[in-house]
Design a protein around this motif. Structure first.
Motif, short mmCIF file in Angstrom:
data_model
loop_
_atom_site.label_atom_id
_atom_site.label_comp_id
_atom_site.label_asym_id
_atom_site.label_seq_id
_atom_site.Cartn_x
_atom_site.Cartn_y
_atom_site.Cartn_z
N ALA A 15 -19.15 0.16 18.86
CA ALA A 15 -20.14 -0.25 19.85
C ALA A 15 -21.47 0.47 19.62
CB ALA A 15 -19.63 0.02 21.25
N LEU A 16 -21.41 1.75 19.27
CA LEU A 16 -22.62 2.53 19.02
C LEU A 16 -23.36 2.02 17.79
CD1 LEU A 16 -24.41 4.94 19.73
CD2 LEU A 16 -22.87 6.39 18.38
N ILE A 17 -22.62 1.76 16.72
CA ILE A 17 -23.23 1.24 15.50
C ILE A 17 -23.80 -0.15 15.74
CG2 ILE A 17 -22.74 0.44 13.15
CD1 ILE A 17 -20.83 2.79 12.86
N GLN A 18 -23.06 -0.96 16.46
CA GLN A 18 -23.52 -2.32 16.78
C GLN A 18 -24.86 -2.28 17.51
OE1 GLN A 18 -20.78 -4.53 19.30
NE2 GLN A 18 -21.05 -6.33 18.01
N LYS A 19 -24.99 -1.35 18.45
CA LYS A 19 -26.24 -1.21 19.20
C LYS A 19 -27.37 -0.72 18.30
CE LYS A 19 -28.05 0.94 23.43
NZ LYS A 19 -27.71 1.83 24.58
N SER A 20 -27.10 0.27 17.47
CA SER A 20 -28.13 0.82 16.57
C SER A 20 -28.61 -0.23 15.58
CB SER A 20 -27.58 2.03 15.81
OG SER A 20 -27.25 3.08 16.71
N ILE A 21 -27.69 -1.01 15.05
CA ILE A 21 -28.03 -2.03 14.07
C ILE A 21 -28.90 -3.12 14.71
CG2 ILE A 21 -27.04 -3.95 12.75
CD1 ILE A 21 -24.80 -2.04 11.92
N SER A 22 -28.62 -3.44 15.97
CA SER A 22 -29.41 -4.48 16.65
C SER A 22 -30.87 -4.08 16.76
CB SER A 22 -28.83 -4.76 18.03
OG SER A 22 -29.04 -3.66 18.92
N TYR A 23 -31.14 -2.77 16.89
CA TYR A 23 -32.53 -2.30 16.95
C TYR A 23 -33.26 -2.52 15.63
CZ TYR A 23 -31.32 0.12 21.32
OH TYR A 23 -30.93 0.41 22.61
N GLU A 24 -32.50 -2.65 14.54
CA GLU A 24 -33.08 -2.85 13.21
C GLU A 24 -33.22 -4.33 12.87
OE1 GLU A 24 -34.07 -0.39 11.03
OE2 GLU A 24 -33.72 1.01 12.68
N ASP A 97 -20.90 2.62 -1.54
CA ASP A 97 -21.44 3.88 -1.02
C ASP A 97 -20.46 4.40 0.02
OD1 ASP A 97 -23.11 6.02 -0.66
OD2 ASP A 97 -24.83 4.86 0.03
N TYR A 98 -20.64 5.66 0.41
CA TYR A 98 -19.80 6.21 1.46
C TYR A 98 -20.65 7.10 2.37
CZ TYR A 98 -19.81 10.40 -1.48
OH TYR A 98 -20.20 11.48 -2.22
N LEU A 99 -20.16 7.29 3.58
CA LEU A 99 -20.83 8.13 4.56
C LEU A 99 -19.75 8.92 5.29
CD1 LEU A 99 -23.75 8.59 5.48
CD2 LEU A 99 -23.39 6.85 7.24
N THR A 100 -19.97 10.22 5.44
CA THR A 100 -18.96 11.06 6.09
C THR A 100 -19.22 11.16 7.59
OG1 THR A 100 -20.25 13.04 5.56
CG2 THR A 100 -18.50 12.44 4.04
N LYS A 101 -18.16 11.12 8.35
CA LYS A 101 -18.24 11.28 9.81
C LYS A 101 -18.24 12.77 10.16
CE LYS A 101 -15.54 7.11 10.89
NZ LYS A 101 -14.34 6.61 11.60
N PRO A 102 -19.00 13.18 11.19
CA PRO A 102 -19.99 12.38 11.94
C PRO A 102 -21.27 12.22 11.13
CG PRO A 102 -19.99 14.64 12.73
CD PRO A 102 -18.89 14.57 11.71
N PHE A 103 -22.03 11.19 11.42
CA PHE A 103 -23.25 10.94 10.65
C PHE A 103 -24.38 10.56 11.59
CE2 PHE A 103 -20.39 7.24 10.55
CZ PHE A 103 -21.14 6.32 11.26
N MET A 105 -27.34 8.16 12.81
CA MET A 105 -27.52 6.71 12.81
C MET A 105 -28.69 6.27 11.93
SD MET A 105 -25.21 5.01 14.33
CE MET A 105 -23.70 5.62 15.10
N GLU A 106 -29.71 7.10 11.84
CA GLU A 106 -30.85 6.76 10.98
C GLU A 106 -30.43 6.72 9.52
OE1 GLU A 106 -34.19 9.25 11.67
OE2 GLU A 106 -34.52 8.50 13.71
N GLU A 107 -29.54 7.66 9.13
CA GLU A 107 -29.04 7.64 7.75
C GLU A 107 -28.19 6.40 7.51
OE1 GLU A 107 -26.56 10.30 4.48
OE2 GLU A 107 -26.71 11.01 6.56
N LEU A 108 -27.37 6.04 8.49
CA LEU A 108 -26.54 4.84 8.35
C LEU A 108 -27.41 3.60 8.14
CD1 LEU A 108 -23.81 3.30 8.58
CD2 LEU A 108 -24.28 3.12 11.03
#
Length: 229
Positions: A15-24, A97-103, A105-108
């Motif tokens: 849900a958090l990623i979904q919200k952040s992506i919508s801003y982009e 690519d990979y991303l380590t948790k926690p990360f 959101m701007e980097e994602l």
């Protein structure tokens, strides 16, 4: 609008990623298992997949293998912090690519934009006989590269290593991936062969081989053709 499929059983993170992506200006669709993810991929069009490693049932690695049998879509894997084994396994199985948790959101979102941009660019160039980068052109017909200082013909293996890395621009490639793609045979642990070819390439195409602009070393994993060129 770019559409992203997220496969992760952590509903709060989704849900958090979904919200952040919508801003982009992008749209994200979330599912919570590998099986659901594969169903979505069969019936919908996406520009990128975000895939978690640790999921019940069909885990991220098995899901990635299924995706790669069907699609060349860019895949960004999410791994636990300091889990280097998962990172290498994911890259070997075809993750981009990979991303380590926690990360952050701007980097994602930055990585998402980079992967989609690269995927779109190389889809357009897929049938082209030349690949153009800043200060470097790779000519597929003549096994040559053109730089500011002129044109240079390369031996076949050097050219094929360069071409494989360039076609996977921005993607971290293990030595095994490079070897099996270029030599067309199972990898036998022999880093010296690939390292020697990379060293020769750098001396030919880099202004400063000690600080390469194009073929960069990713410590402990392999190499990456810079996404900044």
């Amino acid at each position: 609008m770019n559409k992203i499929l997220m496969i992760d059983d952590d509903k709060e993170l989704c849900a958090l990623i979904q919200k952040s992506i919508s801003y982009e200006g992008m749209e994200a669709e979330c599912v919570y298992s590998g099986r659901e993810g594969m169903e979505k991929l069969k019936n919908n069009e996406y520009q990128l997949v975000i895939l978690d490693v640790m999921m019940p049932g069909t885990d991220g690695f098995e899901t990635l293998a299924q995706i790669r049998r069907e699609s060349s879509l860019p895949v960004l894997m999410l791994t636990a912090r300091n889990d280097s084994i998962s990172k290498v396994m994911g890259l070997r199985e075809g993750a981009d690519d990979y991303l380590t948790k926690p990360f952050d959101m701007e980097e994602l979102t930055a990585r998402i934009h980079s992967l989609i941009r690269r995927y779109t660019r190389f889809n357009r160039q897929e049938s082209a006989r030349k690949l153009d980068f800043e200060g470097l052109t790779i000519d597929l017909d003549n096994y040559s590269v053109t730089m500011k200082c002129g044109t240079l013909e390369l031996p076949p293996k050097e050219f094929e290593v360069l071409l494989f890395c360039a076609r996977n621009q921005g993607k971290i490639l293990t030595k095994q991936q490079i070897y099996e793609a270029v030599w067309k045979e199972p990898y036998v642990y022999d880093d010296s062969n690939i390292m020697a070819i990379i060293s020769r390439l750098r001396k030919k195409i880099e202004e400063n081989p000690g600080s390469p602009r194009y073929i960069q070393t990713v410590k402990g994993v392999g190499y990456r053709f810079s996404k900044e060129v």
